[in-house]
Design a protein around this motif. Structure first.
Motif, PDB file in Angstrom:
ATOM      1  N   PRO A 365       0.794  -1.229   0.000  1.00  0.00           N
ATOM      2  CA  PRO A 365       0.000   0.000   0.000  1.00  0.00           C
ATOM      3  C   PRO A 365       0.826   1.279   0.000  1.00  0.00           C
ATOM      4  O   PRO A 365       0.474   2.263  -0.636  1.00  0.00           O
ATOM      5  N   TYR A 366       1.938   1.266   0.728  1.00  0.00           N
ATOM      6  CA  TYR A 366       2.805   2.445   0.782  1.00  0.00           C
ATOM      7  C   TYR A 366       4.158   2.010   1.320  1.00  0.00           C
ATOM      8  O   TYR A 366       4.243   1.095   2.140  1.00  0.00           O
ATOM      9  N   ASP A 367       5.198   2.668   0.864  1.00  0.00           N
ATOM     10  CA  ASP A 367       6.516   2.409   1.433  1.00  0.00           C
ATOM     11  C   ASP A 367       7.367   3.665   1.318  1.00  0.00           C
ATOM     12  O   ASP A 367       7.174   4.491   0.424  1.00  0.00           O
ATOM     13  N   PHE A 368       8.284   3.809   2.245  1.00  0.00           N
ATOM     14  CA  PHE A 368       9.243   4.903   2.167  1.00  0.00           C
ATOM     15  C   PHE A 368      10.396   4.470   1.264  1.00  0.00           C
ATOM     16  O   PHE A 368      10.486   3.314   0.849  1.00  0.00           O
ATOM     17  N   TYR A 369      11.259   5.396   0.940  1.00  0.00           N
ATOM     18  CA  TYR A 369      12.346   5.124  -0.006  1.00  0.00           C
ATOM     19  C   TYR A 369      13.334   4.127   0.582  1.00  0.00           C
ATOM     20  O   TYR A 369      13.875   4.327   1.665  1.00  0.00           O
ATOM     21  N   ARG A 370      13.541   3.027  -0.146  1.00  0.00           N
ATOM     22  CA  ARG A 370      14.519   2.010   0.254  1.00  0.00           C
ATOM     23  C   ARG A 370      15.513   1.856  -0.904  1.00  0.00           C
ATOM     24  O   ARG A 370      15.221   1.154  -1.882  1.00  0.00           O
ATOM     25  N   THR A 378       9.372   6.246  -4.618  1.00  0.00           N
ATOM     26  CA  THR A 378       9.528   7.665  -4.290  1.00  0.00           C
ATOM     27  C   THR A 378       8.593   7.967  -3.131  1.00  0.00           C
ATOM     28  O   THR A 378       7.366   7.933  -3.280  1.00  0.00           O
ATOM     29  N   GLN A 379       9.134   8.241  -1.968  1.00  0.00           N
ATOM     30  CA  GLN A 379       8.296   8.427  -0.788  1.00  0.00           C
ATOM     31  C   GLN A 379       7.531   9.738  -0.855  1.00  0.00           C
ATOM     32  O   GLN A 379       7.893  10.663  -1.586  1.00  0.00           O
ATOM     33  N   ILE A 380       6.440   9.812  -0.102  1.00  0.00           N
ATOM     34  CA  ILE A 380       5.620  11.017  -0.056  1.00  0.00           C
ATOM     35  C   ILE A 380       6.191  11.953   0.998  1.00  0.00           C
ATOM     36  O   ILE A 380       6.329  11.583   2.171  1.00  0.00           O
ATOM     37  N   GLU A 381       6.538  13.150   0.568  1.00  0.00           N
ATOM     38  CA  GLU A 381       7.162  14.130   1.459  1.00  0.00           C
ATOM     39  C   GLU A 381       6.137  15.168   1.918  1.00  0.00           C
ATOM     40  O   GLU A 381       5.384  15.708   1.095  1.00  0.00           O
ATOM     41  N   SER A 388      11.029  22.455   6.201  1.00  0.00           N
ATOM     42  CA  SER A 388      11.669  21.141   6.197  1.00  0.00           C
ATOM     43  C   SER A 388      10.709  20.085   5.646  1.00  0.00           C
ATOM     44  O   SER A 388       9.492  20.278   5.607  1.00  0.00           O
ATOM     45  N   LEU A 389      11.287  18.963   5.235  1.00  0.00           N
ATOM     46  CA  LEU A 389      10.494  17.870   4.692  1.00  0.00           C
ATOM     47  C   LEU A 389      10.498  16.685   5.652  1.00  0.00           C
ATOM     48  O   LEU A 389      11.519  16.344   6.238  1.00  0.00           O
ATOM     49  N   THR A 390       9.328  16.052   5.793  1.00  0.00           N
ATOM     50  CA  THR A 390       9.198  14.870   6.635  1.00  0.00           C
ATOM     51  C   THR A 390       8.486  13.785   5.835  1.00  0.00           C
ATOM     52  O   THR A 390       7.457  14.050   5.199  1.00  0.00           O
ATOM     53  N   GLU A 391       9.021  12.581   5.858  1.00  0.00           N
ATOM     54  CA  GLU A 391       8.382  11.474   5.139  1.00  0.00           C
ATOM     55  C   GLU A 391       7.041  11.138   5.801  1.00  0.00           C
ATOM     56  O   GLU A 391       6.921  11.146   7.022  1.00  0.00           O
ATOM     57  N   LEU A 392       6.019  10.849   4.993  1.00  0.00           N
ATOM     58  CA  LEU A 392       4.635  10.746   5.459  1.00  0.00           C
ATOM     59  C   LEU A 392       4.454   9.809   6.651  1.00  0.00           C
ATOM     60  O   LEU A 392       3.765  10.151   7.621  1.00  0.00           O
ATOM     61  N   GLU A 394       6.272   9.042   9.002  1.00  0.00           N
ATOM     62  CA  GLU A 394       6.840   9.531  10.259  1.00  0.00           C
ATOM     63  C   GLU A 394       5.859  10.416  11.019  1.00  0.00           C
ATOM     64  O   GLU A 394       6.001  10.598  12.230  1.00  0.00           O
ATOM     65  N   VAL A 395       4.879  10.978  10.304  1.00  0.00           N
ATOM     66  CA  VAL A 395       3.903  11.867  10.973  1.00  0.00           C
ATOM     67  C   VAL A 395       2.499  11.285  10.959  1.00  0.00           C
ATOM     68  O   VAL A 395       1.586  11.873  11.540  1.00  0.00           O
ATOM     69  N   SER A 396       2.312  10.129  10.336  1.00  0.00           N
ATOM     70  CA  SER A 396       0.997   9.496  10.274  1.00  0.00           C
ATOM     71  C   SER A 396       1.072   8.080  10.818  1.00  0.00           C
ATOM     72  O   SER A 396       1.591   7.180  10.153  1.00  0.00           O
ATOM     73  N   PRO A 397       0.544   7.823  12.024  1.00  0.00           N
ATOM     74  CA  PRO A 397       0.538   6.455  12.565  1.00  0.00           C
ATOM     75  C   PRO A 397      -0.234   5.481  11.671  1.00  0.00           C
ATOM     76  O   PRO A 397       0.138   4.305  11.575  1.00  0.00           O
ATOM     77  N   ILE A 398      -1.295   5.965  11.005  1.00  0.00           N
ATOM     78  CA  ILE A 398      -2.082   5.088  10.132  1.00  0.00           C
ATOM     79  C   ILE A 398      -1.226   4.617   8.953  1.00  0.00           C
ATOM     80  O   ILE A 398      -1.169   3.427   8.637  1.00  0.00           O
ATOM     81  N   VAL A 399      -0.564   5.559   8.291  1.00  0.00           N
ATOM     82  CA  VAL A 399       0.278   5.194   7.154  1.00  0.00           C
ATOM     83  C   VAL A 399       1.471   4.361   7.624  1.00  0.00           C
ATOM     84  O   VAL A 399       1.888   3.417   6.941  1.00  0.00           O
ATOM     85  N   ALA A 400       2.002   4.665   8.814  1.00  0.00           N
ATOM     86  CA  ALA A 400       3.123   3.889   9.350  1.00  0.00           C
ATOM     87  C   ALA A 400       2.741   2.419   9.519  1.00  0.00           C
ATOM     88  O   ALA A 400       3.563   1.520   9.308  1.00  0.00           O
ATOM     89  N   SER A 401       1.473   2.158   9.872  1.00  0.00           N
ATOM     90  CA  SER A 401       1.028   0.774  10.066  1.00  0.00           C
ATOM     91  C   SER A 401       0.948   0.008   8.746  1.00  0.00           C
ATOM     92  O   SER A 401       0.993  -1.222   8.725  1.00  0.00           O
ATOM     93  N   LEU A 402       0.805   0.744   7.623  1.00  0.00           N
ATOM     94  CA  LEU A 402       0.730   0.106   6.312  1.00  0.00           C
ATOM     95  C   LEU A 402       2.078   0.066   5.597  1.00  0.00           C
ATOM     96  O   LEU A 402       2.286  -0.754   4.711  1.00  0.00           O
ATOM     97  N   ALA A 403       2.988   0.950   5.971  1.00  0.00           N
ATOM     98  CA  ALA A 403       4.255   1.102   5.255  1.00  0.00           C
ATOM     99  C   ALA A 403       5.078  -0.177   5.304  1.00  0.00           C
ATOM    100  O   ALA A 403       5.296  -0.764   6.366  1.00  0.00           O
ATOM    101  N   GLY A 404       5.515  -0.613   4.133  1.00  0.00           N
ATOM    102  CA  GLY A 404       6.394  -1.773   4.052  1.00  0.00           C
ATOM    103  C   GLY A 404       5.719  -3.104   4.270  1.00  0.00           C
ATOM    104  O   GLY A 404       6.387  -4.138   4.295  1.00  0.00           O
ATOM    105  N   THR A 405       4.383  -3.131   4.426  1.00  0.00           N
ATOM    106  CA  THR A 405       3.672  -4.381   4.660  1.00  0.00           C
ATOM    107  C   THR A 405       2.946  -4.799   3.388  1.00  0.00           C
ATOM    108  O   THR A 405       2.260  -3.990   2.759  1.00  0.00           O
ATOM    109  N   ILE A 406       3.098  -6.057   3.001  1.00  0.00           N
ATOM    110  CA  ILE A 406       2.470  -6.572   1.782  1.00  0.00           C
ATOM    111  C   ILE A 406       1.147  -7.235   2.138  1.00  0.00           C
ATOM    112  O   ILE A 406       1.065  -8.013   3.092  1.00  0.00           O
TER     113      ILE A 406
END
Length: 432
Positions: A365-370, A378-381, A388-392, A394-406
């Protein structure tokens, strides 16, 4: 040149405005009009009966979003956005899917075609109407448009607007597919996203005030994949379609004259000598006509599969894991589990090569730059108020729960009648 203003009424975006003659001429080319005859969601219309929309309407929607963004950038960000990029961005948005063929993804796996490569060829081949229109801008313009789609264009802002984890393509197909399937999961606040998107030296960013709209988009995309795109019934139709075309490919070697009469457009693909002209001559309607003619073929397998596809007689399915696919039966049989299930299907009178199948659907569903991954994303900034820029995630617990999970599953498909076989059912209940 007189000022051009054409409007197209659209159920998702209301009015789509065309104010550039090049865009209007591209819409009226034969290659782009062909997209009216190709469904956006392929076999999903057999599950969600409203999903009859075409790749044409989707491409129009992607163009509209890209035009809205480039107009906004031109007005609001003159220091960081070059308005000379507007036309190449809008052309790439309009043409990004022009290479999709009939039942594209199923067809590609069987005949080794590639819709992205075909898109680039349609844009750059001197024989196409699209190429002739693009050359009116300049001799190198077709290559520039093609390079956006292949991610080679030098400006990352333009590339990310067309292809990234939140781009004009994804934003349109989620809203459009949600509208036509009736699934509300795909709805998100496009208006807000288009207000907070901004050009940055390294690409595209989103102002922090709209972070929750971006977050909602990520969740919507996840829901659409789980509930719509990965629906077991749509995948059943894909398995039938795959097996039908595979059977026709085998039978062509035995009776070439029959297929030359009933399905001449497929002959170059059976003989592995297809070219761009052959590819463009096929669409969903042509293919369905071929399938209907095959329903009366004397080969029982071909005629039955064709009838199953045309009349929506689904295969049933069970979910399995990759470990279960190869595991032995708990009662110490020598054969892997799925092979045993295929043996039962064969005893019932069905050729398991054509009346069973496995189908795998997985999505990230979503992943940060690896940087070390095979396909780094390409991660969402998120642009903070201090610049300053922050990867999505890092500021969204909902997106963090989906990041990197297949997410997704593998399914084994088989004839519905097998559900009446007690030994077949016992094997499933014991092992799955």
């Amino acid at each position: 040149m007189a000022h051009l203003e054409k409007v197209f009424r659209d159920p998702v975006h209301d009015y789509i405005h065309v104010e550039n003659q090049i865009i209007y001429d591209l819409i009226n080319t034969a290659e782009f009009q062909r997209l009216r005859r190709i469904k956006q969601l392929g076999t999903s219309s057999y599950t969600f009966h409203g999903a009859e929309h075409s790749r044409f309407s989707h491409c129009m929607g992607v163009y509209h979003i890209a035009k809205t963004i480039t107009d906004w950038f031109t007005k609001s960000y003159p220091e960081t956005w070059n308005p000379e990029e507007n036309l190449v961005t809008q052309c790439a948005a309009l043409l990004h899917d022009v290479g999709h063929g009939a039942y594209s993804h199923t067809f590609e796996s069987l005949f080794a075609t590639d819709h992205e490569a075909m898109t680039r060829e349609i844009i750059t081949a001197p024989s196409t109407e699209i190429n002739a229109v693009l050359r009116k801008v300049g001799p190198d313009f077709p290559e520039q448009v093609a390079s956006v789609i292949s991610h080679d264009y030098p400006n990352p802002q333009v590339v990310q607007l067309i292809s990234s984890q939140i781009d004009a393509d994804r934003m349109d197909y989620l809203l459009r597919d949600a509208y036509y399937t009736g699934a509300v999961y795909g709805q998100f606040d496009l208006t807000r996203i288009l207000r907070v998107i901004a050009p940055h030296e390294d690409g595209i960013v989103f102002r922090v005030s709209g972070m929750h709209a971006v977050e909602d988009y990520i969740v919507s995309r996840y829901q659409m994949y789980m509930q719509v795109y990965f629906h077991p019934a749509s995948r059943s139709m894909e398995v039938i379609l795959q097996n039908l075309l595979q059977r026709a490919k085998v039978l062509y070697q035995l009776d070439q004259e029959y297929f030359a009469q009933t399905s001449p457009g497929l002959v170059p693909f059976f003989e592995n000598r297809q070219n761009l002209h052959h590819y463009l001559s096929l669409d969903d309607g042509v293919m369905n006509t071929y399938f209907q003619s095959w329903m009366s073929n004397t080969d029982d397998t071909l005629s039955q599969l064709a009838s199953m596809y045309i009349n929506r007689h689904l295969l049933k399915s069970i979910e399995f894991t990759q470990d279960q696919e190869q595991q032995l039966d708990l009662f110490s049989s020598e054969a892997p589990l799925l092979d045993q299930l295929r043996e039962f299907v064969e005893k019932e009178g069905f050729d398991p090569h054509y009346f069973t199948g496995t189908h795998n659907n997985f999505d990230l569903p979503y992943d940060f730059y690896r940087p070390n991954s095979n396909k780094p994303r390409t991660q969402i900034e998120i642009l903070q108020k201090d610049g300053s820029l922050t990867e999505l995630s890092e500021v969204s617990p909902i997106v963090a729960s989906l990041a990197g999970t297949i997410h997704g599953n593998s399914r084994f498909y088989f004839p519905k009648v097998m559900l009446k076989n007690p030994e077949f059912n016992q094997l499933i209940r014991t092992n799955l």
